[in-house]
Design an enzyme around this catalytic site. Structure first.
Site, PDB file in Angstrom:
ATOM      1  N   LYS A   1      -9.411  13.370   2.053  1.00 41.96           N
ATOM      2  CA  LYS A   1      -8.516  12.221   2.227  1.00 41.96           C
ATOM      3  C   LYS A   1      -9.296  11.061   2.838  1.00 41.96           C
ATOM      4  CE  LYS A   1      -4.468  10.643   4.922  1.00 41.96           C
ATOM      5  NZ  LYS A   1      -3.329  11.027   5.779  1.00 41.96           N
TER       6      LYS A   1
ATOM      7  N   ASP B   1      -4.463   3.795   8.318  1.00 43.92           N
ATOM      8  CA  ASP B   1      -3.092   4.152   7.967  1.00 43.92           C
ATOM      9  C   ASP B   1      -2.111   3.433   8.893  1.00 43.92           C
ATOM     10  OD1 ASP B   1      -0.768   5.299   7.099  1.00 43.92           O
ATOM     11  OD2 ASP B   1      -1.208   7.327   7.841  1.00 43.92           O
TER      12      ASP B   1
ATOM     13  N   LYS C   1       4.094   2.572  11.324  1.00 42.71           N
ATOM     14  CA  LYS C   1       3.960   3.437  12.504  1.00 42.71           C
ATOM     15  C   LYS C   1       4.180   2.621  13.776  1.00 42.71           C
ATOM     16  CE  LYS C   1       0.382   6.590  10.688  1.00 42.71           C
ATOM     17  NZ  LYS C   1       1.123   7.853  10.782  1.00 42.71           N
TER      18      LYS C   1
ATOM     19  N   ASP D   1      -8.230   8.270   9.781  1.00 41.85           N
ATOM     20  CA  ASP D   1      -7.467   8.877   8.689  1.00 41.85           C
ATOM     21  C   ASP D   1      -8.317   9.129   7.439  1.00 41.85           C
ATOM     22  OD1 ASP D   1      -5.066  10.107   8.248  1.00 41.85           O
ATOM     23  OD2 ASP D   1      -4.096   8.357   7.360  1.00 41.85           O
TER      24      ASP D   1
ATOM     25  N   ASP E   1       4.578   6.426   4.728  1.00 36.58           N
ATOM     26  CA  ASP E   1       3.615   6.967   5.689  1.00 36.58           C
ATOM     27  C   ASP E   1       3.114   8.354   5.272  1.00 36.58           C
ATOM     28  OD1 ASP E   1       2.022   6.997   7.897  1.00 36.58           O
ATOM     29  OD2 ASP E   1       3.639   7.364   9.352  1.00 36.58           O
TER      30      ASP E   1
ATOM     31  N   GLU F   1       1.297   9.035   2.833  1.00 36.17           N
ATOM     32  CA  GLU F   1       0.429   8.491   1.784  1.00 36.17           C
ATOM     33  C   GLU F   1      -0.730   9.418   1.431  1.00 36.17           C
ATOM     34  OE1 GLU F   1      -0.005   7.922   4.903  1.00 36.17           O
ATOM     35  OE2 GLU F   1      -2.157   8.297   5.050  1.00 36.17           O
TER      36      GLU F   1
ATOM     37  N   ARG G   1      -0.922  12.649   1.040  1.00 32.23           N
ATOM     38  CA  ARG G   1      -0.617  13.624  -0.008  1.00 32.23           C
ATOM     39  C   ARG G   1      -0.548  12.960  -1.384  1.00 32.23           C
ATOM     40  NH1 ARG G   1       4.899  15.270   2.892  1.00 32.23           N
ATOM     41  NH2 ARG G   1       3.555  14.746   4.657  1.00 32.23           N
TER      42      ARG G   1
END
Ligand code: BES
Ligand code: MN
Ligand code: ZN
Length: 461
Positions: free
Chosen positions: A230, A235, A242, A253, A312, A314, A316
């Protein structure tokens, strides 16, 4: 781009000073070795060989003769990474084990991992500290592990203004080139032409174009091992923004990408007999007028339509398309690393990543290596009945569940995009050490990489 690792394992020199690892069992024998003067000093200073205690031993001229490291009641049961503590406390110079701890290989690794400093933005104090490779330890192996880990840590520690999708791609290209491979990338709107709709959707709100970067290495006839990481360079949560406290650390991230690259470095440097493939979706999850929205529906690479329940979730999404691509060539082993869920932290905390796989044989081997390398993992179930939590009323799937079992539901979402791989492993890593521990300096971390490298070395070395 990333800083070079600090080499910590060398050959012996005359000025090399000894480290005695002492527990309550060998303490008496070591005292006899040390001589009366040193023992008098140690007793006066109140040294006891409790785990983690250390003291510099004086010589007769007011200098340093060596160092003692306490291992506690039974040295064999002490934290095998404890020797890492030495790297933070020893004075500059060359050191060797005069009395080695139980697992001297892991001690050397811990020492090397502890010498890591992130010096990009502030000149380090530049302590030159080196450990002489113990005769029964493969120094090259320790170095390659330390190099891989330093690469990942540098990438994670670098803030997002200096490490966006462009810079992450550059780092991947540099690594590939170093090992004689050539990376390729699909950037911006081309992602739509080449059918990576979810990678594009997540990255479309950022000024820094999303991309999919990949390279392959090794003989085409060797077993196919594919790593996916990833690479969310920052993020914000997207429109489902967030809160500031949760966003603060989100430069990390891309920790999954960093871990995949660290492992790739070790595999290629050791020339394991695999056909390695590394696939990194590199994006920034930003907020803007062209960002993807809650409620949007996208058709993924493998045809499944995905309703965005939360922008959020994102990671996956970008992994879904990347895993589909990986899956298409039916790899023998497909591993993905991702800083995927806060729920994994709630369940197991920052030190123990959950591992998800349906391959029991893979897990039993991985469990063994994780414990032997002091790189802990804990298996969590791909619990089929929870698949229903992902149901959408108007698309094939939602990208989030109702809130329960968040790490499992995320893993189940990913599983929809893996059909052909002979074996699949998903690692939900934290990618960060919240506070310093031996071998684990505060900051970016490549969790699970050493465990996996040990497994692959055993299988394909
Ligand atoms: N990158 C985060 C997960 C994360 C958060 C990892 C904190 C480590 C520390 C991920 O993209 C995310 O935001 N996940 C959400 C999913 C939720 C919206 C279903 C989460 O875990 O809250
Ligand atoms: Mn997120
Ligand atoms: Zn994320």
């Amino acid at each position: 781009m990333p800083q070079s690792p600090r080499s910590a394992v060398v050959v012996a020199a005359a000025s090399t000073k000894p480290i005695w690892c002492v527990d309550y069992e060998n303490w008496k024998a070591v005292r006899e070795e040390l001589g009366a003067n040193a023992v008098a000093y140690l007793d006066a200073s109140g040294f006891k060989p409790d785990a983690g205690n250390y003291v510099l031993v004086p010589d007769n001229k007011g200098g340093v003769a060596g160092c003692l490291l306490g291992l506690g009641k039974n040295g064999n049961s002490a934290d095998p990474m404890l020797a890492g503590k030495l790297a933070t406390v020893l004075p500059e110079g060359d050191w060797k084990f005069a009395r080695a701890p139980h697992d001297v290989r892991l001690a050397a690794i811990a020492f090397a991992l502890s010498t890591y400093r992130f010096a990009r933005y502030r000149a380090g104090k530049g302590k030159q500290l080196r450990l002489v490779a113990p005769s029964n330890v493969d120094a090259k192996e320790v170095t390659r592990i330390a190099e891989g880990m330093a690469l990942a840590r540098d990438l994670v520690n670098t803030p997002s203004n200096d490490l966006g999708p462009v810079e992450l791609e550059a780092a991947i290209r540099t690594l590939a080139k170093k090992h004689g491979a050539k990376a390729a990338s699909i950037v911006g709107k081309d992602l739509l032409k080449k059918n990576f709709p979810l990678v594009y959707a997540v990255g479309q709100g950022s000024e820094r174009a999303p991309r999919l970067v990949e390279f392959s290495w090794g003989k085409a006839t060797h077993p196919k091992v594919t790593l996916v990481g990833k690479g969310v360079c920052f993020d914000t949560g997207g429109l489902d923004i967030k809160p500031s406290s949760s966003m603060l650390l989100m430069k990390k991230d891309m920790g999954g990408a960093a871990a995949a690259l660290a492992l790739a470095h070790m595999i290629m440097d050791a020339k394991l007999k695999v056909r390695l493939r590394v696939i990194i979706p590199a994006v920034e999850n930003s907020i803007s007028g062209i960002a993807f929205r809650p409620g949007d529906i996208y058709k993924s690479r493998n045809g499944i339509t995905v309703e965005i329940g939360n922008t959020d979730a994102e990671g996956r999404l970008v992994l879904a398309d990347a895993l589909s691509l990986a899956d298409e060539e039916k790899p023998e082993l497909l591993v993905d690393f991702a800083t995927l869920t806060g729920a994994a932290r709630v369940a197991l905390g920052p030190e123990i990543p959950p591992a998800f796989t349906n391959d029991d044989a893979l897990w039993s081997s991985l469990e063994k290596h994780a414990s032997a390398q002091a790189d802990p993992l804990w298996r969590m179930p791909l619990w089929k009945p929870y698949m229903a939590m992902l149901d959408s009323r108007i698309a094939d799937t939602n990208n989030v569940g109702s809130g329960h079992a968040g790490a499992i539901v995320a893993a189940l979402f990913l599983s929809k995009f893996v059909e052909r791989a002979k074996s699949w492993l998903h690692l939900d890593i934290f990618g960060w050490n919240p506070k310093e521990r031996p071998g684990r300096p505060e900051g970016g971390e490549a969790h699970s990489v050493r465990a996996l490298y040990a497994l692959l070395s055993e299988r394909y070395g």
